[in-house]
Design a protein around this motif. Structure first.
Motif, PDB file in Angstrom:
ATOM      1  N   ALA A  56     117.713  50.792  77.484  1.00 57.62           N
ATOM      2  CA  ALA A  56     116.318  51.187  77.720  1.00 57.62           C
ATOM      3  C   ALA A  56     116.079  51.481  79.202  1.00 57.62           C
ATOM      4  O   ALA A  56     115.341  52.412  79.551  1.00 57.62           O
ATOM      5  N   PHE A  57     116.715  50.701  80.067  1.00 60.96           N
ATOM      6  CA  PHE A  57     116.548  50.919  81.511  1.00 60.96           C
ATOM      7  C   PHE A  57     117.217  52.229  81.934  1.00 60.96           C
ATOM      8  O   PHE A  57     116.676  52.990  82.738  1.00 60.96           O
ATOM      9  N   GLU A  58     118.395  52.500  81.374  1.00 59.86           N
ATOM     10  CA  GLU A  58     119.075  53.771  81.647  1.00 59.86           C
ATOM     11  C   GLU A  58     118.174  54.941  81.245  1.00 59.86           C
ATOM     12  O   GLU A  58     118.009  55.908  81.994  1.00 59.86           O
ATOM     13  N   ASP A  59     117.569  54.853  80.047  1.00 58.54           N
ATOM     14  CA  ASP A  59     116.670  55.913  79.569  1.00 58.54           C
ATOM     15  C   ASP A  59     115.440  56.039  80.463  1.00 58.54           C
ATOM     16  O   ASP A  59     114.942  57.147  80.706  1.00 58.54           O
ATOM     17  N   GLU A  60     114.947  54.895  80.941  1.00 58.86           N
ATOM     18  CA  GLU A  60     113.772  54.909  81.831  1.00 58.86           C
ATOM     19  C   GLU A  60     114.068  55.664  83.122  1.00 58.86           C
ATOM     20  O   GLU A  60     113.281  56.504  83.555  1.00 58.86           O
ATOM     21  N   ILE A  61     115.211  55.390  83.747  1.00 62.42           N
ATOM     22  CA  ILE A  61     115.549  56.065  85.008  1.00 62.42           C
ATOM     23  C   ILE A  61     115.745  57.562  84.773  1.00 62.42           C
ATOM     24  O   ILE A  61     115.297  58.392  85.571  1.00 62.42           O
ATOM     25  N   LYS A  62     116.395  57.910  83.662  1.00 60.08           N
ATOM     26  CA  LYS A  62     116.543  59.338  83.330  1.00 60.08           C
ATOM     27  C   LYS A  62     115.174  60.005  83.221  1.00 60.08           C
ATOM     28  O   LYS A  62     114.964  61.124  83.692  1.00 60.08           O
ATOM     29  N   LYS A  63     114.242  59.302  82.580  1.00 60.74           N
ATOM     30  CA  LYS A  63     112.877  59.828  82.416  1.00 60.74           C
ATOM     31  C   LYS A  63     112.185  59.974  83.766  1.00 60.74           C
ATOM     32  O   LYS A  63     111.573  61.013  84.054  1.00 60.74           O
ATOM     33  N   LEU A  64     112.295  58.960  84.609  1.00 59.37           N
ATOM     34  CA  LEU A  64     111.641  59.004  85.918  1.00 59.37           C
ATOM     35  C   LEU A  64     112.191  60.149  86.782  1.00 59.37           C
ATOM     36  O   LEU A  64     111.450  60.762  87.545  1.00 59.37           O
TER      37      LEU A  64
END
Length: 394
Positions: free
Chosen positions: A109-117
């Motif tokens: 989820a954190f990996e996906d969050e950084i990609k999104k940011l």
């Protein structure tokens, strides 16, 4: 408790309140997040959790803050409000490290969050972009994030604005401050991103010279040198593919001609040797021609191997090499090196070399070439004797 678990606004309010109460004490923030994870549903609201820890509030699609007008729904105790300082951002990185170590399911989820940011970069101020770049670089260095997050930087809208390249420079600097250039380049290779770095720039600037100038001026000469090497390797690999394709076509053509004209293999190998050697303009310096010849013949060894499957073919090839090295004086000292290359590349067998040495050599340069081959032939004979004795023992 049930309401807190399943209402995102209540989840947000709880996280914001806890961060505000902990204040600037990052140890207290880490403890609050650790304890609260057993009560709130981090799995369901991971994106909300990480939005708040990075930006201080929930983010709408595109990166705008949902709660900007209501100061009670946001916190200043987050990455975007931290000092623009490597040590300060590293301390925040530790908060994420502890949280993800405690709740392993948050890793993806954190990996996906950084990609999104990274996709939302245009919505953030320059200083916020800088802090996010530093955080990402530090977390990449310590392995919390994988290098694949960088694919988000290749998005057209941030590339065209120059944001992708600027962000990447800041990220790589933070990464190298934590580790070194080797850790960056090896991670890029593993993620298959080493050849995509030019995509950080708009299409009209996607060239090695522009990349090298930009990164060198930013203090990242190691990465500009790395890209130059990668591009060179890429070019060589493409040439190698083309050569292999060409060799395959040659093999098919020659095989067809042999069949059509009933040509035996020994008659063909000499022709191929002549063609291969005539394909190059050789250096006139004896000390350089051997190296040039070995590089050239190494490429064509697979072709020669296809047409030297018979003992007679191998002997003819050896004789042709001998005659060529005698007739072209700069090659006199290269004979033994060529034979050894062909032996290692399975063009010539041990039996053929020994037979050539004992009885099948031609007169041209005989004493010179036999002398050159003496030590290698002795080595072959010793290896053969050892093999025979081992066979007898068994």
């Amino acid at each position: 408790d049930e309401k807190e678990k399943f209402e995102p606004t209540v989840f947000r309010d709880t996280i914001v309140q806890g961060l505000n109460e902990a204040g600037s004490d990052l140890e207290a923030i880490a403890k609050f997040l650790d304890a609260t994870g057993s009560r709130l549903d981090y799995r369901r609201y991971a994106d909300t959790l990480f939005d708040i820890l990075v930006a201080g509030s929930m983010l709408a699609p595109g990166g705008t803050r949902i709660d900007d007008n209501d100061k009670t729904k946001m916190t200043n105790h987050c990455v975007f409000f931290a000092d623009e300082d490597h040590d300060a951002i590293r301390n925040y990185a530790q908060v994420f490290n502890k949280l993800i170590r405690r709740y392993k399911y948050l890793e993806k989820a954190f990996e996906d969050e950084i990609k999104k940011l990274l996709l939302f970069l245009k919505a953030f101020t320059e200083t916020e972009q800088t802090k996010l770049a530093m955080l990402s670089g530090i977390l990449l260095a310590n392995g919390t994030l994988p290098a694949t997050i960088l694919t988000s930087l290749f998005t057209d809208n941030i590339v065209k604005e120059g944001i992708a390249a600027s962000f990447a420079v800041k990220l790589f600097k933070a990464w190298m401050a934590e580790k070194d250039a080797n850790s960056v380049t090896s991670a890029l290779r593993k993620a298959n991103l080493d050849k995509r770095l030019l995509e950080l720039f708009p299409a009209n600037r996607q060239n090695v010279d522009h990349f090298a100038k930009y990164f060198t001026e930013a203090g990242l000469k190691e990465l500009s040198d790395f890209l130059r090497v990668q591009q060179s390797l890429g070019t060589r690999k493409e040439l190698q593919k083309e050569l292999l394709y060409f060799l395959l076509q040659v093999v098919l053509y020659v095989k067809e001609e042999m069949k059509r004209n009933e040509l035996p293999e020994p008659a063909v190998i000499g022709l191929l040797w002549t063609c291969v050697m005539n394909a190059v303009e050789w250096n006139k310096k004896e000390e350089l021609v051997a190296e040039q010849a070995l590089k050239h013949l190494k490429q064509y060894a697979p072709l020669l191997a296809v047409f030297s499957t018979q003992g007679q073919s191998e002997l003819i090839l050896l004789q042709k090499v001998q005659e060529y090295c005698y007739d072209n004086i700069h090659f006199m000292k290269a004979f033994q090196k060529i034979v050894v290359l062909f032996y290692k590349a399975d063009v010539l067998s041990e039996e053929a070399i020994l037979k050539w040495y004992k009885e099948a050599h031609v007169a041209k340069g005989k004493s010179v070439f036999l002398d050159q081959m003496k030590k290698f032939v002795e080595w072959l004979q010793n290896a053969e004797e050892e093999s025979e004795s081992e066979g007898e023992e068994n």
